[in-house]
Design a protein around this motif. Sequence first.
Motif, PDB file in Angstrom:
ATOM      1  N   LEU A 108       0.736  -1.073  -0.605  1.00  0.00           N
ATOM      2  CA  LEU A 108      -0.076   0.131   0.217  1.00  0.00           C
ATOM      3  C   LEU A 108       0.559   1.890  -0.039  1.00  0.00           C
ATOM      4  CD1 LEU A 108      -3.299   0.834   0.490  1.00  0.00           C
ATOM      5  CD2 LEU A 108      -2.441   1.278   2.966  1.00  0.00           C
ATOM      6  N   PHE A 109       0.647   2.453  -0.423  1.00  0.00           N
ATOM      7  CA  PHE A 109       1.401   3.737  -0.867  1.00  0.00           C
ATOM      8  C   PHE A 109       0.271   4.734  -0.468  1.00  0.00           C
ATOM      9  CE2 PHE A 109       4.552   0.440  -3.322  1.00  0.00           C
ATOM     10  CZ  PHE A 109       5.228   0.849  -3.099  1.00  0.00           C
ATOM     11  N   SER A 110       1.182   5.525  -0.017  1.00  0.00           N
ATOM     12  CA  SER A 110       0.270   6.962  -0.295  1.00  0.00           C
ATOM     13  C   SER A 110       1.022   7.797  -1.360  1.00  0.00           C
ATOM     14  CB  SER A 110       1.003   7.695   1.222  1.00  0.00           C
ATOM     15  OG  SER A 110       0.538   8.849   1.164  1.00  0.00           O
ATOM     16  N   VAL A 111       0.526   7.904  -1.993  1.00  0.00           N
ATOM     17  CA  VAL A 111       1.279   8.964  -3.206  1.00  0.00           C
ATOM     18  C   VAL A 111       0.696  10.568  -3.332  1.00  0.00           C
ATOM     19  CG1 VAL A 111       1.217   7.559  -5.196  1.00  0.00           C
ATOM     20  CG2 VAL A 111      -0.977   8.349  -4.994  1.00  0.00           C
ATOM     21  N   ARG A 112       1.302  11.706  -2.731  1.00  0.00           N
ATOM     22  CA  ARG A 112       0.805  12.355  -2.631  1.00  0.00           C
ATOM     23  C   ARG A 112       1.918  13.664  -2.593  1.00  0.00           C
ATOM     24  NH1 ARG A 112      -1.006  14.144   3.541  1.00  0.00           N
ATOM     25  NH2 ARG A 112      -0.471  11.580   3.360  1.00  0.00           N
ATOM     26  N   ASP A 113       2.427  14.364  -2.963  1.00  0.00           N
ATOM     27  CA  ASP A 113       2.921  16.029  -3.470  1.00  0.00           C
ATOM     28  C   ASP A 113       3.920  15.125  -4.121  1.00  0.00           C
ATOM     29  OD1 ASP A 113       1.698  17.177  -1.681  1.00  0.00           O
ATOM     30  OD2 ASP A 113       2.432  16.653  -0.286  1.00  0.00           O
TER      31      ASP A 113
ATOM     32  N   GLN B 234       5.280  12.607  -4.063  1.00  0.00           N
ATOM     33  CA  GLN B 234       6.152  11.364  -3.366  1.00  0.00           C
ATOM     34  C   GLN B 234       4.922  10.250  -3.080  1.00  0.00           C
ATOM     35  OE1 GLN B 234       9.089  12.171  -2.319  1.00  0.00           O
ATOM     36  NE2 GLN B 234       8.943  14.096  -2.944  1.00  0.00           N
ATOM     37  N   ALA B 235       5.701   8.556  -3.230  1.00  0.00           N
ATOM     38  CA  ALA B 235       5.249   7.811  -3.021  1.00  0.00           C
ATOM     39  C   ALA B 235       5.533   6.885  -1.454  1.00  0.00           C
ATOM     40  CB  ALA B 235       5.018   6.536  -4.813  1.00  0.00           C
ATOM     41  N   ALA B 236       5.140   6.950  -0.915  1.00  0.00           N
ATOM     42  CA  ALA B 236       6.173   6.871   0.164  1.00  0.00           C
ATOM     43  C   ALA B 236       5.124   5.178   0.282  1.00  0.00           C
ATOM     44  CB  ALA B 236       5.434   6.830   1.608  1.00  0.00           C
ATOM     45  N   MET B 237       5.719   4.013   0.567  1.00  0.00           N
ATOM     46  CA  MET B 237       5.031   2.848   1.164  1.00  0.00           C
ATOM     47  C   MET B 237       5.001   2.630   2.792  1.00  0.00           C
ATOM     48  SD  MET B 237       7.019  -0.712   0.369  1.00  0.00           S
ATOM     49  CE  MET B 237       7.754  -0.968  -1.143  1.00  0.00           C
ATOM     50  N   LEU B 238       3.252   2.450   2.462  1.00  0.00           N
ATOM     51  CA  LEU B 238       3.292   2.171   4.156  1.00  0.00           C
ATOM     52  C   LEU B 238       3.284   0.716   4.354  1.00  0.00           C
ATOM     53  CD1 LEU B 238      -0.031   4.414   3.766  1.00  0.00           C
ATOM     54  CD2 LEU B 238       1.880   5.074   4.356  1.00  0.00           C
ATOM     55  N   VAL B 239       3.019  -0.392   3.753  1.00  0.00           N
ATOM     56  CA  VAL B 239       3.371  -1.807   4.458  1.00  0.00           C
ATOM     57  C   VAL B 239       3.600  -2.326   3.382  1.00  0.00           C
ATOM     58  CG1 VAL B 239       0.644  -1.912   4.263  1.00  0.00           C
ATOM     59  CG2 VAL B 239       1.440  -3.013   5.996  1.00  0.00           C
ATOM     60  N   PHE B 240       4.024  -3.817   3.242  1.00  0.00           N
ATOM     61  CA  PHE B 240       4.781  -4.800   2.050  1.00  0.00           C
ATOM     62  C   PHE B 240       3.956  -6.200   2.888  1.00  0.00           C
ATOM     63  CE2 PHE B 240       8.020  -7.083   0.771  1.00  0.00           C
ATOM     64  CZ  PHE B 240       7.047  -6.956  -0.606  1.00  0.00           C
TER      65      PHE B 240
ATOM     66  N   ALA C 101      -2.220 -11.395   0.786  1.00  0.00           N
ATOM     67  CA  ALA C 101      -1.178 -10.111   1.153  1.00  0.00           C
ATOM     68  C   ALA C 101      -2.209  -9.131   1.113  1.00  0.00           C
ATOM     69  CB  ALA C 101      -0.567 -10.644   0.081  1.00  0.00           C
ATOM     70  N   ILE C 102      -3.449  -8.921   0.128  1.00  0.00           N
ATOM     71  CA  ILE C 102      -3.802  -8.255   0.322  1.00  0.00           C
ATOM     72  C   ILE C 102      -5.450  -8.387   1.724  1.00  0.00           C
ATOM     73  CG2 ILE C 102      -5.891  -9.164  -0.891  1.00  0.00           C
ATOM     74  CD1 ILE C 102      -6.105  -6.484  -2.853  1.00  0.00           C
ATOM     75  N   ASP C 103      -5.714  -9.682   1.967  1.00  0.00           N
ATOM     76  CA  ASP C 103      -6.342  -8.973   2.916  1.00  0.00           C
ATOM     77  C   ASP C 103      -5.956  -9.208   4.324  1.00  0.00           C
ATOM     78  OD1 ASP C 103      -8.747 -10.627   1.739  1.00  0.00           O
ATOM     79  OD2 ASP C 103      -8.565 -12.637   2.260  1.00  0.00           O
ATOM     80  N   THR C 104      -4.437  -9.484   4.908  1.00  0.00           N
ATOM     81  CA  THR C 104      -3.017  -8.844   5.225  1.00  0.00           C
ATOM     82  C   THR C 104      -3.740  -7.438   5.033  1.00  0.00           C
ATOM     83  OG1 THR C 104      -2.065 -10.912   5.521  1.00  0.00           O
ATOM     84  CG2 THR C 104      -1.379  -8.624   6.399  1.00  0.00           C
ATOM     85  N   ILE C 105      -3.313  -7.120   4.689  1.00  0.00           N
ATOM     86  CA  ILE C 105      -3.428  -5.662   3.828  1.00  0.00           C
ATOM     87  C   ILE C 105      -4.552  -4.611   4.085  1.00  0.00           C
ATOM     88  CG2 ILE C 105      -2.990  -3.269   2.402  1.00  0.00           C
ATOM     89  CD1 ILE C 105      -0.460  -4.454   1.325  1.00  0.00           C
ATOM     90  N   ALA C 106      -5.923  -4.939   4.063  1.00  0.00           N
ATOM     91  CA  ALA C 106      -7.186  -4.708   4.385  1.00  0.00           C
ATOM     92  C   ALA C 106      -7.126  -4.997   6.036  1.00  0.00           C
ATOM     93  CB  ALA C 106      -7.990  -5.543   3.936  1.00  0.00           C
ATOM     94  N   GLY C 107      -6.361  -6.074   6.708  1.00  0.00           N
ATOM     95  CA  GLY C 107      -6.685  -6.322   8.831  1.00  0.00           C
ATOM     96  C   GLY C 107      -5.598  -4.964   9.133  1.00  0.00           C
TER      97      GLY C 107
ATOM     98  N   GLY D 102      -4.922   9.099  10.565  1.00  0.00           N
ATOM     99  CA  GLY D 102      -4.228   9.427  10.176  1.00  0.00           C
ATOM    100  C   GLY D 102      -4.135   9.708   8.966  1.00  0.00           C
ATOM    101  N   ASP D 103      -3.306   9.158   8.548  1.00  0.00           N
ATOM    102  CA  ASP D 103      -2.242   9.102   6.609  1.00  0.00           C
ATOM    103  C   ASP D 103      -2.919   7.904   6.407  1.00  0.00           C
ATOM    104  OD1 ASP D 103      -0.288  10.130   6.000  1.00  0.00           O
ATOM    105  OD2 ASP D 103       0.815   8.474   5.356  1.00  0.00           O
ATOM    106  N   VAL D 104      -3.788   6.975   7.345  1.00  0.00           N
ATOM    107  CA  VAL D 104      -4.673   5.599   5.927  1.00  0.00           C
ATOM    108  C   VAL D 104      -5.510   6.019   5.792  1.00  0.00           C
ATOM    109  CG1 VAL D 104      -5.218   3.454   6.154  1.00  0.00           C
ATOM    110  CG2 VAL D 104      -2.992   4.222   7.167  1.00  0.00           C
ATOM    111  N   ALA D 105      -6.474   7.210   6.352  1.00  0.00           N
ATOM    112  CA  ALA D 105      -7.702   7.919   6.184  1.00  0.00           C
ATOM    113  C   ALA D 105      -7.875   8.732   4.977  1.00  0.00           C
ATOM    114  CB  ALA D 105      -8.528   8.383   7.542  1.00  0.00           C
ATOM    115  N   HIS D 106      -6.308   9.946   4.656  1.00  0.00           N
ATOM    116  CA  HIS D 106      -6.103  10.097   3.309  1.00  0.00           C
ATOM    117  C   HIS D 106      -6.307   9.596   2.339  1.00  0.00           C
ATOM    118  CE1 HIS D 106      -4.624  13.504   1.467  1.00  0.00           C
ATOM    119  NE2 HIS D 106      -4.668  14.520   2.010  1.00  0.00           N
ATOM    120  N   PRO D 107      -7.227  10.214   0.943  1.00  0.00           N
ATOM    121  CA  PRO D 107      -7.608   9.377   0.256  1.00  0.00           C
ATOM    122  C   PRO D 107      -6.577   9.332  -1.001  1.00  0.00           C
ATOM    123  CG  PRO D 107      -8.836  11.419  -0.170  1.00  0.00           C
ATOM    124  CD  PRO D 107      -7.589  11.318   1.335  1.00  0.00           C
ATOM    125  N   ASP D 108      -5.148   8.700  -0.589  1.00  0.00           N
ATOM    126  CA  ASP D 108      -4.605   9.127  -1.646  1.00  0.00           C
ATOM    127  C   ASP D 108      -3.522   7.636  -1.762  1.00  0.00           C
ATOM    128  OD1 ASP D 108      -3.311   8.504   0.507  1.00  0.00           O
ATOM    129  OD2 ASP D 108      -1.574  10.284   0.358  1.00  0.00           O
TER     130      ASP D 108
END
Lengths: 289, 289
Positions: B165-170, B172-178, B187-193, B201-207
């Motif tokens: 899961l990445f945050s793409v803002r300004d 930049q592309a920041a990896m939040l979790v791998f 793998a995708i279910d684990t990210i959903a968890g 904070g950051d996870v709520a941002h729609p980016d």
Amino acid sequence: MPLPHLTRAAAPLTREVSAVNEHGEQDTVSIPAERALTVYVDKRELVTLMTLGAHPELLVLGYLRNQRLVESVDEIQSITVDWEVGAAAVRTHAGIDRIEERTAHRVVTTGCGQGSVFGGLMEEIDSLELPGTAVTQAQLYAVVNAIRLQESTYKSAGSVHGCALFSVRDDQAAMLVFVEDVGRHNAIDTIAGWMWMNAGGDVAHPDKLFYTTGRLTSEMVIKSAQMGVPVVVSRSGITQMGHEVAQRIGLCTVGRATNRRFLCYTAPQRLLLQPALAGPRLRATEVSP
Amino acid sequence: MPLPHLTRAAAPLTREVSAVNEHGEQDTVSIPAERALTVYVDKRELVTLMTLGAHPELLVLGYLRNQRLVESVDEIQSITVDWEVGAAAVRTHAGIDRIEERTAHRVVTTGCGQGSVFGGLMEEIDSLELPGTAVTQAQLYAVVNAIRLQESTYKSAGSVHGCALFSVRDDQAAMLVFVEDVGRHNAIDTIAGWMWMNAGGDVAHPDKLFYTTGRLTSEMVIKSAQMGVPVVVSRSGITQMGHEVAQRIGLCTVGRATNRRFLCYTAPQRLLLQPALAGPRLRATEVSP
């Protein structure tokens, strides 16, 4: 008992869609078709399979076989596929015993898995006797080369898994059937269906080898063993459960098989090595990761 | 409401096995671990998942979320994983309503699928409103590069799927979790968890942008949309159902993303092209198949 009557429902295997590439250009690309096929057994809904749609009748037959819902091809009277309604109607001669109960237990398997009666399968596996087939390194290379040359939906559209059944005899490796599908469990089930419909002669001979583009998972190993095929080859690697099951039943798994390279993970006694055929060793820096 | 209590059951992610290579040499190779984890909800057996085992509690949480069995993380009191017995005990505050009925309908999905309540999911999808997130070509390249540099079980043992899961803002592309697992649905279910446990904070941002090593199947597209992530990137291609669903809901899919190349299949308005970054065109003979 006559073989079941199967329709031959055909549908296009690819469709064209437009895409934008990294140069900002509009491109037309092929993608594999993917269709929902709902299976009805004696008018009772059983499952919905997502499939490329190349051999829907054989897929349904092999699904019933590999899920152990039918024990013999004789039990099936007909399989009628109608893509208009996305349905496969299976008619049996005498119904399937306790079908409700036997499809109740769900296990989500690793590799493109479906809810299979996994515990039950493992018990059955232990009672299987695999034929003493061995394969030479030359035959292994012939298998990899035949796959390389095979015309395929993968080549034209990507995103599908391929499986093939080979006969390995007299220093030859002959491809008997090649099947692709969007899920690799479908591809192997379709081959299981094909084997039932072509059970005479060559198919009965215990000289079979299975090739899959997908990983060597426990599901792949178990299905192969059930079909009496003691050697499985893949361009991918192996998972731990695949390794454990293969070791337990003496099934030969060969992974990372590309060009002249491979790794034999289990039952190496079934592989007659001819290292001279491997060619010169690559220097460490040339070895791909 | 406090977050659920999760154990942190850890287990080795790889194991070493011996293999014979094409030169007839014995090699020691790493293969990914693969464990059966049986999920019990309020002492009732639900399903058995096959997993690498890196984040079993987040996997179970995300599985319950993506199967729509719980609507909010608040409903869960604790998840306790014990590898000795291969069990995950989920305790809820008030039970799960009609769990029997809601897990009865099985669809075998294409890509490493599990029996999911597919019909129901599609209905829900149509009512989802995706955020207006767009991504630049530079950010896309940053995502691909971050994945390339990521240390992983795939690099050491192969045969696993990765999701990030990445945050793409300004710009930049920041990896939040791998996350990696033997099945990409895990793998995708684990990210959903993980997203539920880190919802502030950051996870709520729609980016958000999702990366997967696996194919862009309908399952991947639907799960991404459910999680409010409107851009999905893969090194693999797309299936027809993935394409249809993504187009219908305006989710941007980018496939074949390696190095500087990619194909944007759907919602290209979310991709801000910067063709100058793509570098010189390859001549036709240099284009890989």
